[in-house]
Design a protein around this motif. Structure first.
Motif, short mmCIF file in Angstrom:
data_model
loop_
_atom_site.label_atom_id
_atom_site.label_comp_id
_atom_site.label_asym_id
_atom_site.label_seq_id
_atom_site.Cartn_x
_atom_site.Cartn_y
_atom_site.Cartn_z
N GLN A 73 40.32 -17.75 18.24
CA GLN A 73 41.12 -16.54 18.17
C GLN A 73 41.25 -15.94 19.57
N ALA A 74 42.48 -15.75 20.00
CA ALA A 74 42.72 -15.30 21.36
C ALA A 74 42.50 -13.80 21.49
N THR A 75 42.14 -13.39 22.68
CA THR A 75 41.86 -11.99 22.97
C THR A 75 42.78 -11.52 24.09
N ILE A 76 43.31 -10.31 23.96
CA ILE A 76 44.08 -9.71 25.04
C ILE A 76 43.10 -9.31 26.15
N ARG A 77 43.41 -9.73 27.38
CA ARG A 77 42.50 -9.53 28.50
C ARG A 77 43.13 -8.64 29.56
N TYR A 78 42.28 -7.85 30.19
CA TYR A 78 42.67 -7.04 31.35
C TYR A 78 41.72 -7.38 32.49
N ASP A 79 42.29 -7.78 33.62
CA ASP A 79 41.51 -8.00 34.83
C ASP A 79 42.04 -7.02 35.88
N VAL A 80 41.15 -6.14 36.33
CA VAL A 80 41.54 -5.06 37.23
C VAL A 80 40.82 -5.24 38.56
N SER A 81 41.59 -5.39 39.63
CA SER A 81 41.02 -5.55 40.96
C SER A 81 40.89 -4.20 41.66
N LEU A 82 39.71 -3.99 42.25
CA LEU A 82 39.46 -2.78 43.04
C LEU A 82 39.49 -3.08 44.54
N ALA A 83 40.09 -4.21 44.92
CA ALA A 83 40.17 -4.57 46.33
C ALA A 83 40.93 -3.49 47.11
N HIS A 84 40.48 -3.23 48.33
CA HIS A 84 41.08 -2.23 49.21
C HIS A 84 41.18 -0.86 48.53
N PRO A 85 40.06 -0.30 48.13
CA PRO A 85 40.07 0.97 47.40
C PRO A 85 40.70 2.12 48.19
N GLU A 86 40.73 2.00 49.51
CA GLU A 86 41.33 3.06 50.32
C GLU A 86 42.83 3.20 50.08
N GLN A 87 43.44 2.19 49.44
CA GLN A 87 44.87 2.25 49.12
C GLN A 87 45.14 2.98 47.80
N HIS A 88 44.08 3.27 47.04
CA HIS A 88 44.18 4.01 45.77
C HIS A 88 44.98 3.24 44.72
N LEU A 89 45.03 1.92 44.84
CA LEU A 89 45.81 1.10 43.91
C LEU A 89 44.90 0.22 43.06
N HIS B 66 45.01 -2.96 40.82
CA HIS B 66 45.88 -4.11 40.57
C HIS B 66 45.48 -4.73 39.24
N VAL B 67 46.36 -4.65 38.26
CA VAL B 67 46.05 -5.02 36.88
C VAL B 67 46.75 -6.32 36.51
N THR B 68 45.99 -7.22 35.90
CA THR B 68 46.55 -8.43 35.29
C THR B 68 46.23 -8.37 33.80
N MET B 69 47.27 -8.32 33.00
CA MET B 69 47.14 -8.25 31.53
C MET B 69 47.59 -9.58 30.95
N THR B 70 46.70 -10.26 30.23
CA THR B 70 47.00 -11.55 29.64
C THR B 70 47.16 -11.40 28.13
N ILE B 71 48.35 -11.72 27.63
CA ILE B 71 48.67 -11.56 26.21
C ILE B 71 48.88 -12.94 25.60
N PRO B 72 47.98 -13.41 24.75
CA PRO B 72 48.16 -14.72 24.13
C PRO B 72 49.03 -14.65 22.87
N ASP B 73 49.48 -15.81 22.44
CA ASP B 73 50.14 -15.96 21.13
C ASP B 73 51.40 -15.11 20.99
N VAL B 74 52.20 -15.04 22.02
CA VAL B 74 53.47 -14.31 21.93
C VAL B 74 54.50 -15.23 21.27
N MET B 75 55.26 -14.66 20.35
CA MET B 75 56.30 -15.42 19.67
C MET B 75 57.64 -14.73 19.90
N ASP B 76 58.43 -15.29 20.77
CA ASP B 76 59.79 -14.84 21.11
C ASP B 76 59.82 -13.59 21.97
N TYR C 41 50.82 -5.69 37.48
CA TYR C 41 51.37 -4.46 38.04
C TYR C 41 50.28 -3.75 38.83
N ALA C 42 50.69 -2.77 39.61
CA ALA C 42 49.75 -1.90 40.31
C ALA C 42 49.95 -0.48 39.81
#
Length: 213
Positions: free
Chosen positions: A28-44, A46-56, A122-123
């Protein structure tokens, strides 16, 4: 002997059925969020959202609520929303040859057309102090997850996993949004799994240089 064989066969059938349920559960697939805190001085963030099992197609949204009893404008913090095809998950619908596309249909909502595993990147810019805000700077990160993480309205009740990457090695972490802390080279990695998006939204995170006394 015949009776024993029948009972044994039924027992093996039961084990096969049990293993089948366990296999389905493990796949069973899980929706995942990977959030990077690289270069925190930029206040950004960086989010990667992985959505499995999309149909259309699938709709994703950024919340307009969190912590306060008022409508808030989290979408205005988003930058560079893009989508791409992810690797096929075991047991999921195979991806098509065509690349997924994304269209913003209102202030909070995007429509993605595609199949299989979809990766959204997205950021989001945050530098607001206080318990009802979110902030990332050289000193620390305080995260109210609903302010930075999109969700799938139709799959809001599914299990979700959160990973915080590129956390400075000298930073500690605290809060219900952190269940595991690992060292990854010269950085730290925090991770947690929640029963659904609402549980994640109620799990703030603080990470930074802690003073213990």
């Amino acid at each position: 002997m015949i009776g024993f064989h029948s009972r044994g066969a039924r027992f093996l059938d039961f084990l096969a059925l049990l293993f089948g349920f366990a296999s389905c559960s493990s796949l069973q697939a899980t929706i995942r969020y990977d959030v990077s805190l690289a270069h925190p001085e930029q206040h950004l963030f960086h989010v990667t959202m992985t959505i499995p099992d999309v149909m259309d197609e699938v709709l994703i949204q950024i919340p307009a609520w969190n912590a306060l009893y008022q409508i808030r404008d989290f979408s205005s913090h988003l930058q560079q929303v893009e989508v791409r095809q992810g690797p096929a998950e075991p047991g999921s619908r195979a991806a098509t040859d065509s690349a997924p596309s994304i269209e913003k249909i209102d202030k909070q909502t995007w429509r993605i057309t595609g199949n299989g595993t979809i990766i959204v990147r997205y950021a989001t810019y945050w530098d607001e102090s206080g318990p009802f805000a979110t902030q990332l700077n050289r000193e620390h990160a305080f995260i109210n997850p609903a302010m930075i993480l999109m969700y799938v309205p139709e799959r809001r009740s599914e299990e979700v996993h959160l990973g915080l990457d590129d956390v400075p090695l000298i930073w500690q972490g605290s809060g219900p949004g952190i269940q595991m802390i690992e060292q990854m080279g010269r950085a730290r990695h925090f991770s947690s799994t929640f029963a659904d998006y609402d549980a994640l939204a109620d799990a703030p995170i603080e990470t930074g240089k802690f003073e213990e006394f």
